[in-house]
Design an enzyme around this catalytic site. Structure first.
Site, PDB file in Angstrom:
ATOM      1  N   ARG A 141     -16.329   9.543 -14.150  1.00 38.14           N
ATOM      2  CA  ARG A 141     -15.092   8.768 -14.232  1.00 38.14           C
ATOM      3  C   ARG A 141     -14.146   9.023 -13.072  1.00 38.14           C
ATOM      4  NH1 ARG A 141     -12.812   8.473 -20.454  1.00 38.14           N
ATOM      5  NH2 ARG A 141     -14.757   7.953 -21.484  1.00 38.14           N
ATOM      6  N   HIS A 172     -21.195  -0.778 -18.036  1.00 34.21           N
ATOM      7  CA  HIS A 172     -20.038   0.103 -18.227  1.00 34.21           C
ATOM      8  C   HIS A 172     -19.467  -0.104 -19.631  1.00 34.21           C
ATOM      9  CE1 HIS A 172     -17.236   2.864 -16.317  1.00 34.21           C
ATOM     10  NE2 HIS A 172     -16.210   2.181 -16.809  1.00 34.21           N
ATOM     11  N   TYR A 203      -7.591 -16.249 -16.076  1.00 37.14           N
ATOM     12  CA  TYR A 203      -6.886 -17.115 -15.134  1.00 37.14           C
ATOM     13  C   TYR A 203      -7.280 -16.868 -13.679  1.00 37.14           C
ATOM     14  CZ  TYR A 203      -3.804 -17.960 -19.122  1.00 37.14           C
ATOM     15  OH  TYR A 203      -3.308 -18.293 -20.352  1.00 37.14           O
TER      16      TYR A 203
END
Length: 767
Positions: free
Chosen positions: A38, A84, A128
Site C-alpha cells: 500500500r 485491486h 462524469y
C-alpha cells in the site's frame, strides 16, 4: 508431569494461545501488508500497487495516448473487480491524482473533465469524467508483452497482473511519492527527467561515482508548480547523501509597476502541494489580524496561470521586507521534507541515497533488457524453424504438392519424408540448426506452416522474401546472442534507450523544461515596526470597564467622548500607530498591545480582554506608551515593590508577562516611571515616608522589598522625584502644591512614616 492436556478426538474444544503472541503475529502481518502492498513505492518503477494496477487495467482496456477516452467509472470498476479489491473511491482518487498536472510532474493519466484544481477542489464524480493513458505511462509499460517482468495471480486467481512495470525511465524520482506505512513513511519530491537521465548515463560510465558528483546533473527537485528552492547546496547534498532532509521552497513573485510610484507584488508560482484557496484565506487573515500591517489587500486574479496580487499599505515599503514577513507568517514559504524510504526489489524497505535509487533503477533496466532479449530470441528461433520448413517446401515444391494432393493424411506423410539434402541447403549460411523431429525430417510446427501456406505464396518472389527474412533474423539473433554475454553491450543499449527517453520527454516535451529555480535566501531578520507601519498620530481611549479604541489624530484630551451606559473615561493619551502600549494588571502581569492593531474610534471600541488574557476579576492598574530604556517602579497593596527595566516587561504573547508577584488579598497597585533620586510612599493610613531611591533593588521579577510598614491597611500610592525640587501634589482645590522641606518625612525604607502634610489629597495619591 505436563500441565498440557490434549483435547480428545472429535472434540469442539479450541486450542488457546497467549494474547500477546496472537496480537503480535496479526499486527505484524498487517504491518507487512501495509508496507509492501500500500504505502511504499517500488524503487524499480516508482509505483505503488494501486497505481500499477490502474495503468495495467487501462492498458488492458486499450486506452492508449492516441486512442479514445473511457469513463473513469469503467476504469476504476475494472481495477477494483480484477486487481485491486478495495473501495472504488480510493481507486478513483488515486487515478485522479495521476491526472493532476499540479500534483504530478509527468502525469500518467490524461483526464477529460473536472479532475480537481490547485485550489483544492475535489474531482467530479467518476461517472462524469473520462480518462486514458499518457505517453509517459506508455513508456512505463513498454516491453510488458515481451516477458520483461514477472506476473502473478490476482487476488482471486482468475487473472494475472505484473509484479512491477518495465519502466523505461526512473519514475520514482521523476514523479516522486508519498505515503505513511506502519512505523515508517516516505516522501520523495519530483525531479526533471532530463537531469535524471544525464545522472544515469554518468552512473553507467562511472559506476563508483559519488553522490556529490551526481548533484552536478541533479541540482535538486523540480516541482510541477515551480517555485524557488532556497535551501543551501550543502544541505541539499547532505539530504541526497543520506536519503533524509528537506528543501525550503518559496513562491515566485515579481514587482509590477503601476506608475506614479505605486506598485504591487504579483505571485506567479506557489509552493508545491499548497492549496491556493487556503493560501489566499491565510493572507486575508493576516490582513484582518494585522500581523503583517504593511499588507493592505490580497486579490486572486488567477485563470489558467497563477496570479495573486498583494497590495502594500504604503508605497514606501520595501517589497523584500513585505515578502520576508509573508514568508514567515504564511505558506508562501514551506519546507518539503525528503525521506527516500522505498522497497528494494519490491520486498525490503530501505532509506536510500540518490545514488542507491538510481542504481536500483539501472540494475532493473539491465534485467529487463536481458529478459526482453531472451524473449526475442525465442520468437526468432520459432520463426526460423518455420522459415526453414517453408524454404524446404519451396525447394521441393512438386513433391510437397504431390503429397498434399494424393495422400490421405498429408501431415504425417510430410513429417515422414526425408528432406535431409534440402535442410543442408536451407541452413548452410549460418551455424543455426533447427530442431527437426529426426534427421532430415520436418517438425510438426514446420508442417503446420506448410499446410497453412496460401497458394499465392508459391511465387518465386515469395521464396526470395523468405531467404531475406531468414538472413535478417539470423543476423538479429547473433546480435542478441552477443548482447546477452557482453555486459558492455548491455549498458550501451541501456544508454541508447535512456537517450531516446531524454529525446522524447526532454526540453521539446510539453512539460520537459525545468520549472523550479534556485536562489540563495538571506536571513529573514526582524523588521522594525516603523518599517512596516506608516506612522500616524492617534489618541488612545480606555474606559473604566476596559473598552479600548484608537481615534485618528491627536484630539483634545478634554473633549467629551461617548461611552456605554454606566461607563466612563479612565485613560486617554496621545500616541502613534508605531507605538507599543503597555497594560499593567492588578495581578502583577504586564501585557503588550500594538497601537496599530487597536480598533478604530468610530464606535465604542472593543473590550481589552478580547486582545489579551486579562482575567475577569483583574483590574487595569495602568495603561501607557512603552519607552525603551526607561525604568518603572512597581508596588503592591501590601507595600512591597522594586525597580524593573521597561525593556524587560515586553510580552510576546497575549498571555502577558508576570513581573510583580502578589498573593491574595494583595494586588498590584502602583506602576510609575522612575525619575529623580528619592521615593515617596503614602499608605491608606495617610502616613508618608520619603527615602532614597538607591535603597530599592532593580529586579526583573519577584515580590520586591518592603517600602513602608503598616499596622493596618496597606499601600495607597508611591512616586519617585528629585529631592532638591521637593514633593508635589494636587490639593482638593486642584492647585499644585510643593513641599521642599521634607526632613520630617525622611527615613529609611520600610519605616512607618509621618502623617501627610496639610492639604494632601483625601484619596491619598500624589497625582
Amino acid at each position: 508431569m505436563s500441565d498440557t492436556v490434549d483435547p480428545p478426538e472429535n472434540s469442539d474444544l479450541t486450542l488457546a494461545e497467549p494474547l500477546r503472541r496472537a496480537i503480535g503475529e496479526r499486527y505484524l502481518t498487517y504491518a507487512l501488508s501495509t508496507i509492501m502492498h500500500r504505502a511504499l513505492p517500488d524503487a524499480r518503477d516508482g509505483l505503488k500497487p494501486v497505481h500499477r494496477r490502474i495503468l495495467y487495467a487501462m492498458r488492458e482496456l486499450r486506452l492508449s495516448s492516441g486512442g479514445g477516452f473511457r469513463k473513469s467509472a469503467k476504469i476504476s470498476g475494472d481495477v477494483m473487480g480484477n486487481y485491486h479489491p478495495h473501495g472504488d473511491a480510493a481507486i478513483y482518487d488515486a487515478m485522479a491524482r495521476l491526472a493532476q498536472d499540479f500534483n504530478v510532474r509527468y502525469p500518467l493519466v490524461d483526464g477529460q473533465g473536472n479532475f480537481g484544481n490547485i485550489d483544492g477542489d475535489n474531482p467530479a464524480a467518476s461517472r462524469y469524467t473520462e480518462a486514458r493513458m499518457t505517453s509517459v505511462a506508455e513508456a512505463l509499460l513498454e516491453g510488458l508483452n515481451e516477458n520483461a517482468v514477472d506476473f502473478r495471480d490476482n487476488y482471486d486467481g482468475t487473472l494475472t497482473e505484473p509484479v512491477v512495470l518495465p519502466a523505461t525511465f526512473p519514475n520514482l524520482l521523476a514523479n516522486g511519492a508519498a505515503g505513511i506505512a506502519v512505523g515508517m513513511a516516505t516522501n520523495i519530491p519530483p525531479h526533471n527527467i532530463t537531469e535524471l537521465v544525464d545522472a544515469c548515463l554518468h552512473l553507467i560510465k562511472t559506476p563508483d561515482a559519488r553522490d556529490d558528483t551526481l548533484l552536478n546533473y541533479i541540482p535538486g527537485p523540480d516541482f510541477p508548480t515551480g517555485g524557488i528552492i532556497v535551501e543551501p547546496k550543502e544541505a541539499i547534498a547532505q539530504a541526497y547523501r543520506t536519503g533524509r532532509g528537506g528543501f525550503r521552497l518559496r513562491a515566485k513573485w515579481e514587482v509590477e509597476d503601476l506608475g506614479r510610484g505605486q506598485w504591487q507584488v504579483v505571485v506567479t508560482e506557489i509552493p508545491y502541494q499548497v492549496q491556493k484557496s487556503k493560501l489566499v484565506e491565510k493572507l486575508a487573515e493576516l490582513i484582518q489580524t494585522k500581523k503583517v500591517p504593511i499588507l493592505a489587500d490580497i486579490r486572486d486574479e488567477s485563470a489558467d496561470d497563477i496570479r495573486m496580487v498583494l497590495e502594500p499599505k504604503t508605497r514606501n515599503v520595501d517589497p523584500d521586507v513585505l515578502m520576508n514577513m509573508l514568508y514567515r507568517n504564511s505558506d508562501l514559504e514551506v519546507r518539503f521534507s525528503l525521506n527516500m524510504n522505498v522497497l528494494i526489489d519490491g520486498v525490503t524497505p530501505k532509506v536510500c541515497s540518490l545514488k542507491e535509487v538510481l542504481r536500483a533503477f539501472l540494475d532493473f533496466r539491465r534485467e529487463v533488457l536481458c529478459r526482453r532479449a531472451e524473449h526475442r530470441m525465442e520468437k526468432i528461433d520459432h520463426r526460423l524453424e518455420v522459415l526453414e520448413g517453408l524454404i524446404v517446401a519451396f525447394l521441393n515444391l512438386d513433391r510437397v504438392i504431390d503429397i498434399i494432393r494424393y495422400d490421405d493424411e498429408p501431415k504425417p506423410a510430410l513429417m515422414r519424408e526425408d528432406w535431409s539434402r534440402d535442410f543442408v541447403r536451407a541452413t548452410d549460411e549460418s551455424d543455426y540448426q533447427s530442431p527437426p523431429a529426426g534427421e532430415g525430417e520436418l517438425s510438426e510446427v514446420q508442417v503446420e506452416a506448410i499446410l497453412n501456406m496460401r497458394l499465392r505464396s508459391l511465387r518465386r518472389l515469395e521464396e526470395m522474401e523468405l531467404l531475406r527474412e531468414q538472413e535478417e533474423l539470423m543476423r538479429e539473433r547473433a546480435e542478441l546472442d552477443d548482447l546477452l554475454v557482453d555486459e558492455g553491450l548491455q549498458w550501451g543499449r541501456i544508454s541508447e534507450q535512456l537517450k531516446e527517453v531524454k529525446q522524447t520527454f526532454g526540453k521539446d516535451y510539453a512539460a520537459g523544461a525545468r520549472r523550479t529555480q534556485f536562489a540563495e535566501a538571506g536571513e529573514i531578520e526582524d523588521v522594525p515596526l516603523e518599517a512596516m507601519i506608516e506612522r500616524e498620530p492617534i489618541t488612545i481611549v480606555c474606559s473604566q470597564m476596559g473598552w479600548v479604541r484608537a481615534m485618528t489624530g491627536h484630539i483634545d484630551l478634554s473633549r467629551e467622548l461617548k461611552f456605554k451606559d454606566g461607563d466612563g473615561p479612565r485613560f486617554i493619551f496621545h500616541a502613534e500607530t508605531t507605538d507599543k502600549i503597555i497594560l499593567f494588571g492588578s495581578t502583577g502581569r504586564f501585557y503588550t498591545l500594538q497601537a496599530s492593531n487597536l480598533p478604530g474610534g468610530r464606535g465604542m471600541g472593543e473590550p481589552v480582554r478580547l486582545m489579551v488574557d486579562l482575567p475577569q476579576e483583574a483590574e487595569i492598574v495602568d495603561l501607557f506608551i512603552h519607552k525603551p530604556g526607561r525604568k518603572l517602579l512597581v508596588a503592591s497593596s501590601a507595600g512591597d515593590g522594586f525597580i524593573v527595566p521597561e525593556d524587560d516587561i515586553i510580552a510576546q504573547t497575549r498571555s502577558g508577562k508576570q513581573v510583580l508577584n502578589v498573593r491574595a488579598p494583595a494586588v498590584a497597585r502602583v506602576c510609575r516611571p522612575v525619575s529623580g533620586d528619592s521615593v515617596a510612599v503614602v499608605g491608606e493610613n495617610r502616613k508618608v515616608l520619603v527615602f532614597d531611591l538607591e535603597e530599592l533593588p532593580e529586579m526583573v521579577r519577584g515580590k520586591g522589598v518592603r517600602l513602608q510598614k503598616y499596622r493596618d491597611g496597606g499601600l495607597s500610592d508611591a512616586i519617585t522625584f528629585t529631592l532638591a525640587d521637593g514633593l508635589s501634589w494636587h490639593d482638593p482645590a486642584g492647585r499644585t502644591r510643593t513641599e521642599v522641606a521634607l526632613d520630617e518625612w525622611r527615613g529609611k525604607r520600610a519605616g512607618t512614616g509621618r502623617m501627610a502634610p496639610r492639604g494632601f489629597p483625601r484619596d491619598n495619591t500624589f497625582t
